[in-house]
Design an enzyme around this catalytic site. Structure first.
Site, PDB file in Angstrom:
ATOM      1  N   SER A  21       0.820  -1.216   0.000  1.00  0.00           N
ATOM      2  CA  SER A  21       0.000   0.000   0.000  1.00  0.00           C
ATOM      3  C   SER A  21       0.850   1.260   0.000  1.00  0.00           C
ATOM      4  CB  SER A  21      -0.907   0.009   1.241  1.00  0.00           C
ATOM      5  OG  SER A  21      -1.838  -1.042   1.193  1.00  0.00           O
ATOM      6  N   HIS A  52      -3.002   1.091  -4.715  1.00  0.00           N
ATOM      7  CA  HIS A  52      -2.408   0.032  -5.525  1.00  0.00           C
ATOM      8  C   HIS A  52      -2.658   0.357  -6.989  1.00  0.00           C
ATOM      9  CE1 HIS A  52      -1.573  -2.916  -2.225  1.00  0.00           C
ATOM     10  NE2 HIS A  52      -2.461  -2.128  -1.622  1.00  0.00           N
ATOM     11  N   HIS A  74      -5.685  -8.604  -2.683  1.00  0.00           N
ATOM     12  CA  HIS A  74      -5.697  -9.121  -1.313  1.00  0.00           C
ATOM     13  C   HIS A  74      -6.760 -10.208  -1.147  1.00  0.00           C
ATOM     14  CE1 HIS A  74      -4.027  -5.054  -1.048  1.00  0.00           C
ATOM     15  NE2 HIS A  74      -3.409  -5.432   0.051  1.00  0.00           N
ATOM     16  N   TYR A  76      -8.798 -10.465   1.210  1.00  0.00           N
ATOM     17  CA  TYR A  76     -10.033  -9.902   1.741  1.00  0.00           C
ATOM     18  C   TYR A  76     -10.924  -9.289   0.660  1.00  0.00           C
ATOM     19  CZ  TYR A  76      -7.504  -5.377   1.744  1.00  0.00           C
ATOM     20  OH  TYR A  76      -6.780  -4.254   1.400  1.00  0.00           O
ATOM     21  N   GLU A  77     -10.377  -9.084  -0.545  1.00  0.00           N
ATOM     22  CA  GLU A  77     -11.196  -8.519  -1.619  1.00  0.00           C
ATOM     23  C   GLU A  77     -12.172  -9.542  -2.186  1.00  0.00           C
ATOM     24  OE1 GLU A  77      -9.083  -5.892  -4.489  1.00  0.00           O
ATOM     25  OE2 GLU A  77      -7.306  -6.472  -3.348  1.00  0.00           O
ATOM     26  N   ALA A 104       2.547  -2.619   3.923  1.00  0.00           N
ATOM     27  CA  ALA A 104       2.354  -1.646   4.995  1.00  0.00           C
ATOM     28  C   ALA A 104       1.860  -2.413   6.204  1.00  0.00           C
ATOM     29  CB  ALA A 104       1.330  -0.593   4.576  1.00  0.00           C
ATOM     30  N   MET A 199      -2.219  -7.410   6.454  1.00  0.00           N
ATOM     31  CA  MET A 199      -3.307  -8.121   5.770  1.00  0.00           C
ATOM     32  C   MET A 199      -2.870  -8.739   4.448  1.00  0.00           C
ATOM     33  SD  MET A 199      -6.231  -5.202   6.350  1.00  0.00           S
ATOM     34  CE  MET A 199      -6.384  -4.356   7.942  1.00  0.00           C
ATOM     35  N   SER A 200      -1.570  -8.989   4.271  1.00  0.00           N
ATOM     36  CA  SER A 200      -1.096  -9.521   2.989  1.00  0.00           C
ATOM     37  C   SER A 200       0.170 -10.339   3.211  1.00  0.00           C
ATOM     38  CB  SER A 200      -0.803  -8.357   2.020  1.00  0.00           C
ATOM     39  OG  SER A 200       0.286  -7.580   2.504  1.00  0.00           O
ATOM     40  N   ASN A 223       1.849   2.584  11.337  1.00  0.00           N
ATOM     41  CA  ASN A 223       1.083   2.946  12.536  1.00  0.00           C
ATOM     42  C   ASN A 223       1.429   1.998  13.670  1.00  0.00           C
ATOM     43  OD1 ASN A 223      -0.779   1.231  10.516  1.00  0.00           O
ATOM     44  ND2 ASN A 223      -1.181   0.590  12.630  1.00  0.00           N
ATOM     45  N   HIS A 235      -7.120   3.375   7.160  1.00  0.00           N
ATOM     46  CA  HIS A 235      -6.518   3.179   5.833  1.00  0.00           C
ATOM     47  C   HIS A 235      -5.862   4.472   5.347  1.00  0.00           C
ATOM     48  CE1 HIS A 235      -5.731   1.132   2.123  1.00  0.00           C
ATOM     49  NE2 HIS A 235      -6.503   1.918   1.402  1.00  0.00           N
TER      50      HIS A 235
END
Length: 260
Positions: A21, A52, A74, A76-77, A104, A199-200, A223, A235
């Protein structure tokens, strides 16, 4: 039939780099670029997530020919942990031998602040998913010891020393997303021995090992994890801080290739 190899023409990169990201600006360092939108590569997964760009950029970094993927699809998509399998399989078929994964991530250590870069030494999968589920054949029983290649890690450590880019090392914990982790989940990840969450990356690492690629991984810390010093990640924060760290990532990766 159009294939990735045919689109590359006389370009013969041996290493591919997937940008996480808001790390797309790293591709700006590629010399003599050949740019191919993902949509022009039959079967290539296209991300719908902001940050992206969805382009394959092939050219030279640190004097070495590299294929740079600006963005990823991803799990989650779509709910599909193997979302990046077509891309990684195509890269393998096109001659790629090494895959460098970036992302990220949220920090589990208050000393590792936003803007830091962490070299992934290992990962923990708490997502409940695996990209090889449902596949047949003994080749899917993939050993994951030293999944993040020790010799590649040593090269990144050397590159960081030469460029004076501070480089942390640690374990990446994969949550499915897209919702951010709760403070309780962050505490759990700390207890498990994690240093960063995201998340990846983990499914891509598993897939790359399945296809015999060497793997290295880098996390840009955007973060603190939820609840640490009152943090509540978003995000927007991820994209903002990722862009800030892109220059250090450019230097680190270019030096990594220059030392090859």
């Amino acid at each position: 039939m159009t294939t990735l190899a045919s689109l590359l023409g006389n370009r013969k990169p041996k290493t591919a780099l997937i940008l996480g990201s808001s790390l797309g600006p790293v591709a700006e360092a590629v010399a003599d670029p050949l740019v191919i939108p993902y949509g022009n590569i039959p079967g290539f997964p296209v991300s719908k997530v902001s940050g992206h760009a969805g382009k394959l950029v092939v050219g030279k970094l640190g004097g070495v020919e590299v294929a740079v993927l600006q963005g990823r699809s991803h799990p989650y998509e779509s709910g599909n942990a193997a979302a990046m399998r077509p891309a990684i399989e195509m890269l393998k078929t096109a001659g790629i031998e090494t895959l460098i994964l970036t992302n990220a991530a949220g920090s589990l250590d208050v000393k590792m602040r936003a803007g830091s870069i962490m070299l992934i030494t290992d990962h923990i999968n708490v997502s409940g998913m695996n990209p090889l589920i449902g596949q047949q054949g003994d080749e899917n029983f993939v050993p994951m010891t030293d999944a993040y290649d020790p010799s590649l890690r040593q090269r990144f450590i050397a590159a960081a020393g030469q460029t004076q880019v501070p480089l942390y090392q640690g374990v990446y914990v994969w949550f499915s997303g897209p919702s951010f982790e709760t403070p309780a989940e962050i505490r759990m990840a700390q207890i498990l021995g994690g240093n960063a969450v995201g998340m990846s990356t983990v499914p891509e690492c598993i897939l790359a090992r399945r296809f015999g690629l060497r793997v290295a991984g880098l996390s840009v810390i955007t973060n603190l994890g939820a609840g640490l010093e009152g943090a509540s990640p978003s995000h927007e924060e991820t994209k903002r801080e990722g862009i800030k760290a892109a220059e250090d990532m450019k230097k680190l990766i270019a030096n990594f290739f220059a030392g090859a």
